[in-house]
Design a protein around this motif. Structure first.
Motif, short mmCIF file in Angstrom:
data_model
loop_
_atom_site.label_atom_id
_atom_site.label_comp_id
_atom_site.label_asym_id
_atom_site.label_seq_id
_atom_site.Cartn_x
_atom_site.Cartn_y
_atom_site.Cartn_z
N THR A 537 -0.58 -20.37 -15.94
CA THR A 537 0.33 -21.34 -16.56
C THR A 537 0.54 -22.56 -15.68
O THR A 537 0.97 -23.61 -16.18
CB THR A 537 1.71 -20.68 -16.81
OG1 THR A 537 2.24 -20.20 -15.56
CG2 THR A 537 1.58 -19.54 -17.80
N ILE A 550 -1.37 -25.20 -19.94
CA ILE A 550 -0.81 -24.19 -20.84
C ILE A 550 -0.35 -24.81 -22.16
O ILE A 550 -0.22 -24.12 -23.17
CB ILE A 550 0.36 -23.44 -20.14
CG1 ILE A 550 0.70 -22.14 -20.87
CG2 ILE A 550 1.57 -24.35 -20.01
CD1 ILE A 550 -0.42 -21.12 -20.84
N LEU A 592 4.36 -17.87 -13.22
CA LEU A 592 3.59 -17.22 -14.27
C LEU A 592 4.32 -15.98 -14.78
O LEU A 592 4.40 -15.75 -16.00
CB LEU A 592 2.21 -16.84 -13.74
CG LEU A 592 1.33 -15.95 -14.65
CD1 LEU A 592 1.15 -16.57 -16.03
CD2 LEU A 592 -0.02 -15.70 -14.00
N TRP A 595 7.14 -17.02 -16.98
CA TRP A 595 6.63 -17.46 -18.29
C TRP A 595 6.34 -16.25 -19.17
O TRP A 595 6.67 -16.23 -20.36
CB TRP A 595 5.37 -18.30 -18.09
CG TRP A 595 4.80 -18.86 -19.37
CD1 TRP A 595 5.07 -20.08 -19.93
CD2 TRP A 595 3.86 -18.21 -20.24
NE1 TRP A 595 4.35 -20.23 -21.09
CE2 TRP A 595 3.61 -19.11 -21.31
CE3 TRP A 595 3.21 -16.99 -20.23
CZ2 TRP A 595 2.73 -18.80 -22.36
CZ3 TRP A 595 2.34 -16.67 -21.27
CH2 TRP A 595 2.11 -17.57 -22.31
#
Length: 739
Positions: A537, A550, A592, A595
Motif C-alpha cells: 500500500t 494503491i 500496510l 490498511w
C-alpha cells in the motif's frame, strides 16, 4: 538492425522425419525399438516428470524438435546417484538438452526462509527429493562424466536466471555463471524454440558446437572478444567528470583460435564468422562516451564488471544488474560479456519473439495432453492444476522487480491466434480425461496482456524502458482489451463448455483502462473470489517493486463491486501482499497492516520476498542499492529486512489478526513509540494483552486442532539470517548437490 529470422517451420526437415511422430517421446530403449529407432538425435534430460502437455517446457521443446524431423527422447527425473539412469537411451547423435524443469530447483526445494519444502508438484504423488539441488549443474556434470564428446546445451528457467554471475540466496554469496559450473557447451535462455532450431540444424550439417557463436538467445564461453567489435567498458561506476576518448594503445588485434575464420553457416539466419575481418582491432569506448555516437548493435558488446568484482562489491553488482535489464529489448540489445577468471562468458542479445503464426504452430503440435503412460494413474499435482487450462500468450511488460518472468520470457507480448486457442479448448473437451465442462484458465504470465503491444514498431525497436506500465502506462501501449473480451465470449459458446475461469494474475492497472473488459471478467469469469496482487500500500515500497499506487487498486475494486452488484453476485477480491521486500521499512509494514485492518482483510497465507536469481529486487536485496536508477558509490542505501527477526516482524504484521503474532508486534510498537496502536479501539492494530476478550474473539484464528497447545512466539530472536543460512547449510550438507 536486421531482425529477420527463419520461420520456425520453414527449415528443411532432418532426414529422420521419415519415422513420423511418436505417440509419446520415448523414455526407454523398448519404446525406441518399437519406433524403429537405432538412436536418438537429441536427448532431453529434465527434472520434472514427463507430461506431454504444452504447459510443460520440455514437452514443448521435445515436440517442436520432433516437428523439425529429429528423433527426440526424454530422460525424466534421472537418479543422479546412478550414472546408468542417464544412459538408458544411449548417446544422442547431435546433443543433450538439459533443464532443471519448470521451476528453479532451489526454489522448488526451499522456502524464502530456507525451510525444506515437503512436496514437489512436478513429481508423481507430489513426492519431494526426486531431483537434486542445482539440478541443471548436477545433470550436466553427470552426462559429462561418461560422455566427453557429445555437446550439452543447458536451458530452462534455471539456466535463464543464472546466465551471468548472480546472487545466490541459499549460499549467501554471488555464484559464477551456471555455464561454467555445469560445464555445458552452450546455454539457451528464454523461450528457446528459435535458438534450438538453429542449434539443431547447424549441428546436423556438421558445424561444431564451438562455432555457434552468433545465435540470439544463447550464452557461451570464449577466450577473448573477436576482432572488429566495439567494446563498451561498463566495469566502473566512478568515472571522472571528464572522459576523453581512449587512444589507440587500448585497441588490439585478437590472436589465437578465436581469430580464425570458422565454417560458414548454410542454414537459417546465422551470419558466417568469416564475414568479419578478424584482423581488425577491438575498439574500447568508456560507457560515458557512448552517448556521443551511434554504434552498430550487431558489432557492439558491453563489458560488465567481472565475476570477481561483483562478488566483492555489491554496488558493482547492482550496476551490472541495471545494465543487463536495460539490454532486454531484442530489437536494440547489445551482447554482454563478463570475465570469470581467464574466461569470458558471452551473452548474445535476446531471441527474436515468435510471430502469431509461429506461436500457433508450437501450440498446435501433437501433444497427448497427458503424463507419459509409465506413470500409470499417479497423481501429479502440477498436471492436475493445469490440465484444463490454455496458455494464450507469452511475455510480460510489467517489469515487477521481484518477478523473474520478464528475465526469462521477455517484455514483448507474443500472442496466439483466436482460432488456435479455441481449437485447443475443443481438444481439451474431446481428449482430456475427466473434463466436466470447466476451462480452469485462459491466460499465461498475466491474464490480460493478450495482444497488447506497442502502437509503433519503430518506437518499440528503440525503447529501453524497464516497464510499459510504470510509473504510468506508456501512451504508446495498446490498452484495448477487446481481443481478450471477444475471446472470452467465443470460448463460452463452445459446445460442452459450461464455464471459463480466469486464474492467471490480473494486471488491474491495465484492466481499469477498459471497463468493458472488467465487466466481462467480473460477470462471467469470477467464481466468487478473484485473486489480485497490489503487493503493498505504501508508495515507498511500491516504487521499489515498480507497481502502481494503491489508488489504482481502489479504482479496480470500485468497478469490481459495481459489476458484481449489477448481476446480483456476492463476490470478493483476495489481495496478495509481499512482506520484507527490499526497501520496505518497518513503518511501511505497520501502515500496510493498518490498511488491512481498516479494510477488514486478514491475510491467511503470507508471501515473503524470495531473492530469486537475477531479478532487480534481488540486486536490491544483495546491494542495498536501487538499480532502477543510476548506481554510484554515493547512492543512498535502502533498508532491507534481511535478518530473521526483521523478516519475522514483517510477516507478523501482515498477519496482525493471529494471536500468535501479537507479542512480537506489541514489543515493536512499544519500542518505537507506537503504543497508541495497542488496545481495543478501532484505531488499534492489536490488543493490550493476549487475553483481551473482545479483540481475541473477533480475530480468533480458526482451524486449530482440538487440544492443541498455544505456542507463543520467541520475541527476542537472536538468530540472524547468516546464522540461519549456516544452520541450513549444515543441516542439508548431505542433500544432493553438484560435485
Amino acid at each position: 538492425m536486421n531482425q529477420s529470422a527463419t520461420h520456425l517451420f520453414e527449415y528443411p526437415k532432418y532426414w529422420a522425419e521419415c519415422y513420423g511422430q511418436a505417440p509419446y517421446l520415448p523414455m526407454s530403449r523398448k519404446e525406441m525399438d518399437d519406433l524403429g529407432w537405432d538412436s536418438c538425435d537429441i536427448i532431453l534430460v529434465v527434472g520434472d516428470a514427463y507430461i506431454d502437455h504444452p504447459s510443460f517446457g520440455m514437452a514443448v521443446i521435445g515436440r517442436f524438435l520432433e516437428s523439425q524431423g529429429f528423433r527426440v527422447g526424454i530422460i525424466a527425473q534421472p537418479d543422479w546417484n546412478d550414472l546408468s539412469s542417464f544412459q538408458v537411451l544411449g548417446k544422442p547423435n547431435l546433443f543433450y538438452g538439459v533443464s532443471a524443469g519448470n521451476m528453479d530447483s532451489m526454489i522448488n526445494h526451499y522456502t524464502a526462509d530456507l525451510k525444506v519444502r515437503n512436496d514437489d508438484a512436478y513429481t508423481p504423488h507430489g513426492v519431494a527429493g526426486k531431483r537434486p539441488d542445482r539440478a541443471l549443474t548436477v545433470y550436466c556434470q553427470k552426462l559429462r562424466a561418461f560422455d566427453k564428446e557429445t555437446p550439452i546445451v543447458a536451458g530452462g528457467i534455471e539456466a535463464s536466471l543464472r546466465r551471468i554471475a548472480q546472487y545466490d540466496h541459499w549460499s549467501g554469496k554471488v555464484r559464477r555463471s551456471v555455464l561454467l559450473d555445469s560445464g555445458a557447451d552452450l546455454l539457451v535462455y528464454g523461450n528457446a524454440e528459435r535458438s534450438l532450431a538453429e542449434i539443431a540444424h547447424q549441428l546436423s550439417i556438421g558445424r561444431s558446437i564451438e562455432s555457434l557463436t552468433e545465435i540470439k538467445g544463447t550464452a557461451f564461453v570464449r577466450k577473448q572478444i573477436p576482432g572488429g567489435f566495439t567494446e563498451i567498458d561498463s566495469t566502473r561506476i566512478d568515472w571522472p567528470g571528464k572522459i576523453d576518448q581512449i587512444p589507440n594503445p587500448y585497441e588490439y588485434k585478437p590472436t589465437g583460435p578465436e581469430s580464425e575464420s570458422t565454417q560458414s553457416a548454410t542454414i537459417g539466419t546465422i551470419s558466417p564468422e568469416s564475414g568479419k575481418d578478424e584482423t581488425l582491432p577491438i575498439r574500447v569506448v568508456p560507457q560515458p562516451l557512448t552517448r556521443k555516437e551511434k554504434l552498430n548493435t550487431e558489432t557492439t558488446v558491453i563489458r560488465l564488471p567481472s565475476f570477481e568484482k561483483v562478488a566483492k562489491d555489491p554496488a558493482l553488482y547492482a550496476h551490472a544488474s541495471r545494465i543487463l535489464h536495460q539490454e532486454s529489448n531484442p530489437n536494440n540489445a547489445r551482447a554482454l560479456v563478463q570475465k570469470h577468471g581467464n574466461q569470458e562468458v558471452w551473452i548474445n542479445s535476446p531471441p527474436i519473439p515468435l510471430t502469431t503464426e509461429e506461436m500457433d504452430g508450437v501450440f498446435d503440435l501433437s501433444y497427448q495432453r497427458k503424463p507419459h503412460p509409465v506413470y500409470g494413474d499417479a497423481h501429479i499435482p502440477a498436471y492436475e492444476m493445469i490440465k484444463f487450462s490454455v496458455n494464450i500468450m507469452r511475455g510480460c511488460f510489467g517489469g515487477c522487480t521481484f518477478c523473474s518472468i520478464t528475465e526469462h520470457e521477455g517484455r514483448v507480448i507474443q500472442s496466439r491466434s483466436e482460432q488456435s486457442i479455441l481449437k485447443e479448448i475443443e481438444n481439451i473437451r474431446d481428449k482430456t480425461p475427466g473434463f466436466t465442462g470447466t476451462i480452469s484458465d485462459l491466460g499465461g504470465p498475466t491474464a490480460n496482456m493478450y495482444q497488447l503491444n506497442c502502437k509503433d514498431d519503430e518506437i518499440q525497436a528503440n525503447c529501453r524502458k524497464l516497464s510499459c506500465v510504470y510509473p504510468t502506462i506508456c501512451p504508446n501501449l495498446i490498452t484495448d482489451h477487446s481481443p481478450t473480451t471477444n475471446l472470452y465470449r467465443k470460448a463460452r459458446k463452445i459446445d460442452g463448455v459450461k464455464r471459463v475461469a480466469i486464474a492467471s494474475g490480473l494486471r488491474y492497472d491495465l484492466a481499469v483502462e477498459d471497463p468493458e473488459y472488467v465487466k466481462e471478467l467480473v460477470q462471467h469469469h469470477v467464481g466468487g473470489y478473484l485473486k489480485i496482487a497490489p503487493e503493498h500500500t505504501e508508495d515507498n515500497t511500491l516504487n521499489k517493486m515498480m507497481k502502481p499506487g494503491i489508488g489504482t487498486y481502489q479504482a479496480f475494486k470500485k468497478l469490481f463491486d459495481k459489476y458484481s452488484k449489477e448481476v446480483g453476485k456476492e463476490q470478493y477480491l483476495i489481495p496478495y501482499f509481499i512482506a520484507a521486500h527490499p526497501g520496505c521499512t518497518n513503518e511501511d509494514m505497520v501502515n500496510l497492516a493498518l490498511w488491512c485492518k481498516q479494510n477488514d482483510f486478514r491475510p491467511d497465507q503470507v508471501q515473503t520476498f524470495y531473492p530469486s536469481p537475477m531479478s532487480l529486487a534481488t540486486a536490491m536485496y544483495y546491494s542495498d542499492r536501487d538499480p532502477l536508477h543510476k548506481v554510484t558509490y554515493k547512492s543512498d542505501k535502502m533498508f532491507t529486512a534481511k535478518e530473521l527477526p526483521q523478516r519475522q516482524l514483517h510477516k507478523a504484521l501482515l498477519r496482525y489478526h493471529d494471536p500468535k503474532n501479537w507479542p512480537i508486534i506489541r514489543q515493536y510498537l512499544k519500542e518505537n513509540g507506537l503504543q497508541h496502536l495497542i488496545g481495543d479501539g478501532k484505531h488499534c492494530l492489536i490488543p493490550a494483552d493476549d487475553s483481551s476478550s473482545q479483540f481475541a474473539a473477533k480475530h480468533k484464528t480458526h482451524g486449530k486442532k482440538a487440544g492443541q497447545k498455544k505456542a507463543g512466539p520467541q520475541v527476542k530472536l537472536k538468530t540472524t539470517s547468516s546464522h540461519k543460512r549456516s544452520q541450513f547449510q549444515k543441516k542439508h550438507k548431505k542433500r544432493p548437490t553438484e560435485h
